[in-house]
Each structure stands twice: as structure tokens, then as C-alpha cells.
Design an enzyme around this catalytic site. Structure first.
Site, PDB file in Angstrom:
ATOM      1  N   ARG A   1       0.816  -1.217   0.000  1.00 30.16           N
ATOM      2  CA  ARG A   1       0.000   0.000   0.000  1.00 30.16           C
ATOM      3  C   ARG A   1       0.848   1.264   0.000  1.00 30.16           C
ATOM      4  NH1 ARG A   1      -5.480  -1.826   2.404  1.00 30.16           N
ATOM      5  NH2 ARG A   1      -6.192   0.316   2.324  1.00 30.16           N
TER       6      ARG A   1
ATOM      7  N   TYR B   1       0.604   4.277  -2.452  1.00 30.95           N
ATOM      8  CA  TYR B   1      -0.474   5.246  -2.237  1.00 30.95           C
ATOM      9  C   TYR B   1      -0.215   6.066  -0.967  1.00 30.95           C
ATOM     10  CZ  TYR B   1      -5.278   7.042  -2.151  1.00 30.95           C
ATOM     11  OH  TYR B   1      -6.397   7.854  -2.160  1.00 30.95           O
TER      12      TYR B   1
ATOM     13  N   GLU C   1       2.543   6.544   0.869  1.00 36.15           N
ATOM     14  CA  GLU C   1       3.718   7.424   0.826  1.00 36.15           C
ATOM     15  C   GLU C   1       3.573   8.463  -0.280  1.00 36.15           C
ATOM     16  OE1 GLU C   1       5.538   7.560   3.258  1.00 36.15           O
ATOM     17  OE2 GLU C   1       5.977   5.579   4.075  1.00 36.15           O
TER      18      GLU C   1
ATOM     19  N   LYS D   1       0.763   9.927  -1.045  1.00 35.18           N
ATOM     20  CA  LYS D   1      -0.076  10.971  -0.431  1.00 35.18           C
ATOM     21  C   LYS D   1       0.729  11.755   0.608  1.00 35.18           C
ATOM     22  CE  LYS D   1      -3.919  10.465  -2.692  1.00 35.18           C
ATOM     23  NZ  LYS D   1      -4.250  11.518  -3.676  1.00 35.18           N
TER      24      LYS D   1
ATOM     25  N   VAL E   1     -17.891  -0.908  -0.838  1.00 35.73           N
ATOM     26  CA  VAL E   1     -19.319  -0.602  -1.043  1.00 35.73           C
ATOM     27  C   VAL E   1     -19.775  -1.056  -2.430  1.00 35.73           C
ATOM     28  CG1 VAL E   1     -21.037   1.245  -1.211  1.00 35.73           C
ATOM     29  CG2 VAL E   1     -19.352   1.304   0.638  1.00 35.73           C
TER      30      VAL E   1
ATOM     31  N   TYR F   1     -13.036  -9.727   3.073  1.00 37.30           N
ATOM     32  CA  TYR F   1     -11.597 -10.014   3.172  1.00 37.30           C
ATOM     33  C   TYR F   1     -11.207  -9.994   4.648  1.00 37.30           C
ATOM     34  CZ  TYR F   1     -11.783  -8.649  -1.794  1.00 37.30           C
ATOM     35  OH  TYR F   1     -12.109  -8.538  -3.123  1.00 37.30           O
ATOM     36  N   GLY F   2     -10.768 -11.163   5.150  1.00 39.86           N
ATOM     37  CA  GLY F   2     -10.425 -11.270   6.578  1.00 39.86           C
ATOM     38  C   GLY F   2     -11.666 -11.585   7.391  1.00 39.86           C
TER      39      GLY F   2
ATOM     40  N   PRO G   1      -5.731  -1.620   7.127  1.00 43.00           N
ATOM     41  CA  PRO G   1      -5.972  -0.915   8.392  1.00 43.00           C
ATOM     42  C   PRO G   1      -7.112  -1.569   9.169  1.00 43.00           C
ATOM     43  CG  PRO G   1      -5.760   0.650   6.590  1.00 43.00           C
ATOM     44  CD  PRO G   1      -5.832  -0.706   5.966  1.00 43.00           C
TER      45      PRO G   1
HETATM   46  N1  UDP Z   1     -13.191  -5.387   1.565  1.00 43.31           N
HETATM   47  C1  UDP Z   1     -13.882  -6.587   1.682  1.00 43.31           C
HETATM   48  N2  UDP Z   1     -14.418  -7.124   0.557  1.00 43.31           N
HETATM   49  C2  UDP Z   1     -14.360  -6.524  -0.655  1.00 43.31           C
HETATM   50  C3  UDP Z   1     -13.677  -5.301  -0.776  1.00 43.31           C
HETATM   51  C4  UDP Z   1     -13.100  -4.763   0.359  1.00 43.31           C
HETATM   52  O1  UDP Z   1     -13.978  -7.145   2.773  1.00 43.31           O
HETATM   53  O2  UDP Z   1     -14.903  -7.096  -1.620  1.00 43.31           O
HETATM   54  C5  UDP Z   1     -12.602  -4.795   2.778  1.00 43.31           C
HETATM   55  C6  UDP Z   1     -11.140  -4.391   2.652  1.00 43.31           C
HETATM   56  O3  UDP Z   1     -10.285  -5.471   2.896  1.00 43.31           O
HETATM   57  C7  UDP Z   1     -11.050  -3.305   3.711  1.00 43.31           C
HETATM   58  C8  UDP Z   1     -12.414  -2.631   3.674  1.00 43.31           C
HETATM   59  O4  UDP Z   1     -13.287  -3.584   3.070  1.00 43.31           O
HETATM   60  O5  UDP Z   1     -10.847  -3.867   4.981  1.00 43.31           O
HETATM   61  C9  UDP Z   1     -12.448  -1.333   2.868  1.00 43.31           C
HETATM   62  O6  UDP Z   1     -11.887  -1.590   1.614  1.00 43.31           O
HETATM   63  P1  UDP Z   1     -11.866  -0.535   0.436  1.00 43.31           P
HETATM   64  O7  UDP Z   1     -11.085  -1.161  -0.670  1.00 43.31           O
HETATM   65  O8  UDP Z   1     -13.228  -0.077   0.105  1.00 43.31           O
HETATM   66  O9  UDP Z   1     -11.113   0.740   1.005  1.00 43.31           O
HETATM   67  P2  UDP Z   1      -9.881   1.031   1.978  1.00 43.31           P
HETATM   68  O10 UDP Z   1     -10.531   1.708   3.120  1.00 43.31           O
HETATM   69  O11 UDP Z   1      -9.208  -0.248   2.401  1.00 43.31           O
HETATM   70  O12 UDP Z   1      -8.979   1.923   1.198  1.00 43.31           O
END
Ligand code: UDP
Length: 320
Positions: A152, A155, A157, A159, A198, A214-215, A284
């Protein structure tokens, strides 16, 4: 009539900003290289004589714009890939060098232009400068917790460099510049294939496909509706007290990703199954803006709640 230049004007936030500036009676020069933005986002604006579109990489020398004599009153620098999702072709993980250059060389080019034209400058930074924050909510004074060599970092660094060079122009040249740190923003005209949480969840829910968390889904984000964000960005540009400073813009309503999944599934009346996939690298764990400063200096806070904003966004994705 005042003239605003918007870099990244064909992106999600940029195209909403161009539209609003035109409504407010400005001439708009939209600059975008279309690697992650889309001309589709500005197709209605192309019919308006006060709108000019220039396909240009902001990190390359700015030749065709604007000519020597033309004036520019405001420069909004929004150009940068912004999605961290490596599965999306639009993500900054897939455009690592372009992302670094848009925020470093691109910011430098636009700061030079602002100096030449005596234009006001706004740099669109990000909550990502806080990295995986050790404190929550995040105040502007917090220095962040960023892995400088992680995936990451291009992006984060980028910014951070963009902020540093903007402040250098403030200090060295007394440039009329300000920085906004934009937290998660959503709404109509997000790219369907952006890979943001979203847009992914809504499109998966509408299609009754698996919703991919994710996670473990315990990580949090705070989601701001696009119209509120645009209002905040405009205020940050226009209000004198922000000059030479930085302000968080976002909605402090913090939700877990699991909560968001359940909410979207319910609102979209979806039969989707919820599945867990591998967590993103350096994701994060918490993110929530402290907007005390924005409230005090800008008299701004988001008006639209998550449920209302999601209703509009679901309707948008259903309609396209
Ligand atoms: N995320 C998820 N499923 C998805 C896309 C994103 O669980 O299909 C999670 C992602 O791992 C993160 C959070 O949603 O923890 C927000 O992700 P996003 O890419 O929208 O923005 P970020 O805040 O990470 O830049």
C-alpha cells in the site's frame, strides 16, 4: 466567471466535483489520463460549453493547458488511482509507479501552475496517510503508522509526499494551498469494478453472488456519502481559515465490514451467501475520522446517514 481546474476530474469524486462547480457557475477544466477514471462519468458535462476535458497525465509536463493568457482561480488536485484492491485492474496496486508519480511529480506540476497563475490550490490527500492507525478516531495531529515498503506504500507514501510538497510551497512561496484528508467515500458513479467495499458488496448483493469479506470482517471503516464530501471539499477550498493547513473530511459513523455486509444484503433484498477470503496485506484495522476541526473551521459535517446513502447507491447500481 471563475475557472477551476480539476485533476482526476473523470474519476468518482472528481466528476461529482466538476458537476457541482459548473452548477455553481464556474468554468471547469477537467484533466484526466483515464487510467482509472472514465469519460462516461463526464459524458453529460461534455455538452456544456463551460466544461473542457483534457486527456493528460498530470505527471507529464502540462503543455496544452491552460494557455499563457488564460486565468485559473482554483486548482483541485484529485488525480490518483485510489482503490487498494489488487483484484481490480483499476487499483493502485496495479498502477504503483503511476500512483507515486501522480502524487509526487503531478503535485509538483500543479503547484507550479498554481504559483504561476496565483491560483488557490487544494490537495486531495487521504486517510491512508494514517496507515494502520494506533489511535482512533484519527485527528489531523496524528502522524500515522505506515509501512513504507508494503504494497500500500505507493499510495500512502505518495499521499504523504503530496502533503509534504504542498506544505513546502506554502512555507517557501506563501502559496494559498490547503490539504484535505478524504476518508472512505461512496455513492453513485463509483466504478462497478473498482474493487471498493461498497461497490463490491452492492453489486454482489444485487446479482445474488457471494459477498466477499476479506479477513474476519471485524475491521472498521466510516463511510461518507459523495454529496457531503463534495460540500466539504468546496468549503475547504473557499474558507480562508483552512489556508496552509490540513483538515479531515469523512463521516465518523464507524461500522465493521461485517455490519456493512449484513446491512447491504438486507437493503438489497439479497439471497447472497457471505464468504470470507484472505485479508488484504497491511489492511488498516480501524478507521474513523475525528472531524472536530472540520466542524469548527468549515462549519461542516456530513448530513446523510449510511442507510439513506446506501439506498441511493443501490438504486444507482440497479439502474445501470
Ligand atoms: N473489503 C472486503 N471485501 C471486498 C472489498 C473490500 O472485505 O470485496 C474490505 C477491505 O479489505 C477493507 C475494507 O473492506 O478492509 C475497505 O476496503 P476498500 O477497498 O473499500 O477501502 P480502503 O478503506 O481499504 O482503502
Amino acid at each position: 466567471m471563475q475557472t477551476a481546474l480539476v485533476s482526476g476530474g473523470a474519476g468518482f469524486i472528481g466528476s461529482h466535483l466538476c458537476k457541482r462547480l459548473l452548477q455553481d457557475g464556474c468554468k471547469v477544466i477537467c484533466v484526466d489520463n483515464l487510467i482509472t477514471g472514465s469519460k462516461e462519468n463526464v459524458k453529460d458535462l461534455l455538452l456544456i460549453p463551460q466544461f473542457k476535458f483534457i486527456e493528460q497525465d498530470i505527471a507529464k509536463p502540462i503543455r496544452q493547458l491552460p494557455d499563457q493568457k488564460s486565468k485559473v482561480d482554483y486548482i483541485f488536485h484529485l488525480a490518483s488511482p485510489a482503490s487498494p484492491n489488487k483484484k481490480s485492474r483499476r487499483s493502485y496496486i496495479n498502477y504503483p509507479i503511476e500512483t507515486l508519480l501522480a502524487n509526487s511529480v503531478g503535485t509538483y506540476n500543479l503547484l507550479e501552475l498554481a504559483k504561476k497563475k496565483s491560483a488557490r490550490f487544494l490537495y486531495a490527500s487521504s486517510s491512508e496517510v494514517y496507515g494502520d492507525p494506533a489511535i482512533s478516531p484519527q485527528k489531523e495531529e496524528y502522524f500515522g503508522n505506515v509501512n513504507p515498503v508494503g504494497v500500500r506504500s505507493v499510495y500512502d507514501e505518495g499521499k504523504r509526499f503530496g502533503e509534504a510538497i504542498t506544505m513546502a510551497y506554502v512555507r517557501k512561496h506563501n502559496l494559498d494551498a490547503r490539504i484535505v484528508r478524504i476518508f472512505n467515500t461512496y455513492g453513485p458513479q463509483m466504478q462497478r469494478d473498482d474493487g471498493r467495499v461498497v461497490s463490491n458488496f452492492i453489486n454482489q448483493a444485487i446479482a445474488n453472488e457471494q459477498i466477499t469479506i476479506y479477513g474476519d470482517g471485524k475491521q472498521t471503516r466510516s463511510f461518507c456519502y459523495i454529496d457531503d464530501m463534495i460540500e466539504g471539499i468546496l468549503k475547504a477550498m473557499l474558507i480562508e481559515k483552512v489556508r496552509g493547513g490540513v483538515v479531515n473530511l469523512g463521516n465518523p459513523d464507524e461500522r465493521t465490514i461485517l455490519e456493512l455486509t449484513i446491512l447491504i444484503k438486507k437493503m438489497a433484498n439479497s439471497q447472497s451467501k457471505i464468504v470470507h477470503e484472505e485479508a488484504s496485506e497491511d489492511d488498516p484495522k480501524r478507521r474513523k475520522p475525528d472531524i472536530t476541526k472540520a466542524k469548527r473551521i468549515l462549519g461542516w459535517e456530513p448530513k446523510l446517514g449510511l442507510e439513506e446513502g446506501l439506498t441511493k447507491t443501490i438504486q444507482y447500481f440497479q439502474s445501470i
